[in-house]
Design an enzyme around this catalytic site. Structure first.
Site, PDB file in Angstrom:
ATOM      1  N   ASP A 171       0.892   5.198   1.846  1.00  0.00           N
ATOM      2  CA  ASP A 171       0.257   5.872   2.986  1.00  0.00           C
ATOM      3  C   ASP A 171      -0.442   7.132   2.485  1.00  0.00           C
ATOM      4  O   ASP A 171       0.130   7.877   1.686  1.00  0.00           O
ATOM      5  CB  ASP A 171       1.301   6.235   4.043  1.00  0.00           C
ATOM      6  CG  ASP A 171       1.873   4.992   4.718  1.00  0.00           C
ATOM      7  OD1 ASP A 171       1.232   3.931   4.652  1.00  0.00           O
ATOM      8  OD2 ASP A 171       2.972   5.093   5.310  1.00  0.00           O
ATOM      9  N   ARG A 188       8.425  -8.736  15.187  1.00  0.00           N
ATOM     10  CA  ARG A 188       8.801  -7.397  14.724  1.00  0.00           C
ATOM     11  C   ARG A 188       7.839  -6.402  15.377  1.00  0.00           C
ATOM     12  O   ARG A 188       6.616  -6.628  15.378  1.00  0.00           O
ATOM     13  CB  ARG A 188       8.695  -7.327  13.200  1.00  0.00           C
ATOM     14  CG  ARG A 188       8.925  -5.927  12.635  1.00  0.00           C
ATOM     15  CD  ARG A 188       8.832  -5.896  11.111  1.00  0.00           C
ATOM     16  NE  ARG A 188       8.637  -4.539  10.637  1.00  0.00           N
ATOM     17  CZ  ARG A 188       9.616  -3.700  10.290  1.00  0.00           C
ATOM     18  NH1 ARG A 188      10.882  -4.091  10.336  1.00  0.00           N
ATOM     19  NH2 ARG A 188       9.345  -2.472   9.888  1.00  0.00           N
ATOM     20  N   HIS A 246       0.841  -1.201   0.000  1.00  0.00           N
ATOM     21  CA  HIS A 246       0.000   0.000   0.000  1.00  0.00           C
ATOM     22  C   HIS A 246       0.876   1.250   0.000  1.00  0.00           C
ATOM     23  O   HIS A 246       2.073   1.162   0.274  1.00  0.00           O
ATOM     24  CB  HIS A 246      -0.898   0.037   1.255  1.00  0.00           C
ATOM     25  CG  HIS A 246      -0.117   0.203   2.524  1.00  0.00           C
ATOM     26  ND1 HIS A 246       0.613  -0.820   3.094  1.00  0.00           N
ATOM     27  CD2 HIS A 246       0.070   1.274   3.339  1.00  0.00           C
ATOM     28  CE1 HIS A 246       1.208  -0.385   4.192  1.00  0.00           C
ATOM     29  NE2 HIS A 246       0.896   0.890   4.360  1.00  0.00           N
ATOM     30  N   HIS A 301       4.838   0.145  -0.166  1.00  0.00           N
ATOM     31  CA  HIS A 301       5.623  -0.690   0.744  1.00  0.00           C
ATOM     32  C   HIS A 301       4.751  -1.782   1.344  1.00  0.00           C
ATOM     33  O   HIS A 301       3.520  -1.752   1.215  1.00  0.00           O
ATOM     34  CB  HIS A 301       6.268   0.185   1.842  1.00  0.00           C
ATOM     35  CG  HIS A 301       5.298   1.046   2.600  1.00  0.00           C
ATOM     36  ND1 HIS A 301       4.703   2.174   2.059  1.00  0.00           N
ATOM     37  CD2 HIS A 301       4.804   0.947   3.854  1.00  0.00           C
ATOM     38  CE1 HIS A 301       3.906   2.729   2.959  1.00  0.00           C
ATOM     39  NE2 HIS A 301       3.948   1.991   4.054  1.00  0.00           N
TER      40      HIS A 301
END
Ligand code: GA4
Length: 335
Positions: free
Chosen positions: A209, A274, A207, A264
């Site tokens: 941002d 993570r 996607h 990204h």
């Protein structure tokens, strides 16, 4: 002694002090203390829409403190965490991303970081025992927002914009529609590894941002990838001491497409968790998002239709993660 000026020598020393941007695995690394940082920032935003910043001045201790508090939160029983949700759009979320059926191997907290909201309202998701978490978030957001304002102002200077604070005033505005997200990508159980390998399971799907700027800090676990112009995915080596910054859709529009809002994603399947925290700097809802006049060359037209951030955001929330949200607002899209 009279020191004579030698313009040709001045030029030589200028050339020597203007270091090229350094790269790490293809990612531009910008040293914010470098006097030439503004030039490098502009280049990175034009080429990729993504870069890493070092010498940013944010306390590593504060970053680590928030990470620890977030881990404590994510270690709570699901029933406890669930009290902080559902994310409509703010609160605790697990697996579902956004309102339109996207899923990922992720759990997260999404917060509105608007300053005008009383803290009891913007941070209602924290239970009563979570004062340490709350104060770490509050301190972190203030500091990272300040650093983000410096970065966008350096971008404006690099672009040669004379008016002061064109970008940072939008983030600093009391009504700024900014948010803050803490993501936890748990390790993937062995029985699901097959899905990951077949690309059927992802941490956070591809996607761009929607906001102006996104400022990410993660622990030292990999997973983040960015897409190059030719569509190749590049893994971003994690670095818990630095920030990774990407141009959002709104900044692409304000620069009339000169800066690129980078696609990204985050892969699932790491051996360890993570944890990432991202500040999304957005404009006030009623702000008109349009190319800055001073950036348009003579006779250059805006590539985009006229719209407010509210309109863009409403449209974004009707989209799926991987959709090209800007296309609906491109003038060329009318044809
Ligand atoms: C991507 C950037 C931010 O994480 C976010 C996301 C939001 C959400 O998770 O609710 C969105 C996504 C993001 C883009 C399009 C819409 C909205 C999910 C979705 C399908 C908080 C944001 O502002 O936009």
């Amino acid at each position: 002694m009279v020191v004579q000026s030698h313009p040709e020598l001045d030029n030589i020393s200028l050339i020597n002090t203007c270091k090229p941007t350094s790269f790490f695995n293809g990612v531009p690394v910008i040293d914010l203390s470098d006097p030439e940082a503004k030039t490098h920032l502009v280049k990175a935003c034009e080429d990729l829409g993504f870069f890493k910043v070092i010498n940013h001045g944010v306390s590593l201790h504060l970053m680590a403190r928030l990470e620890n508090e977030a881990i404590k939160f994510f270690n709570l029983p699901h029933s406890e965490k669930g009290k902080a949700g559902p994310p409509d759009p703010f609160g605790y979320g697990s697996k579902r991303i956004g309102p339109n059926g996207d899923v990922g191997w992720i759990e997260y907290i999404l917060l509105n970081s608007n300053r005008q909201l009383p803290s009891h309202k913007s941070l209602t998701i924290f239970n009563r025992n979570a004062d340490d978490f709350r104060s770490a978030v509050e301190e972190y957001v203030v500091v990272v927002k300040e650093m983000s304002c410096n970065v966008v102002e350096m971008m404006a200077q690099g672009l040669g914009i004379e008016t002061k604070n064109v970008f940072s005033k939008l983030l600093r505005d009391e009504q700024s529609d900014s948010c803050f997200r803490i993501n936890h990508y748990p390790p993937c159980p062995d029985e699901l590894k097959g899905l990951v390998n077949k690309n059927l399971m992802i941490g956070f799907g591809e996607h761009t941002d929607p906001q102006i700027i996104s400022v990410l800090r993660s622990n030292n676990i990999s997973g983040l990838q960015i897409s190059l112009r030719d569509g190749t995915w590049v893994s971003v080596p994690p670095d818990h001491t630095s920030f990774f910054i990407n141009v959002g859709d709104a900044l692409q529009v304000m620069t009339n497409g000169r800066f690129k809002s980078v696609k990204h994603r985050v892969l699932a399947g790491t051996r360890e968790s993570r944890v990432s925290m991202i500040y999304f700097g957005g404009p006030p809802l009623e702000e008109r998002i349009a190319p800055l006049q001073s950036l348009l060359a003579q006779h250059e037209q805006s590539l985009y239709k006229d719209f407010t951030w509210r309109e863009y955001k409403n449209s974004a929330y009707k989209s799926k993660l991987a959709d090209n949200r800007l296309r609906l607002f491109e003038k060329a899209g009318e044809r």
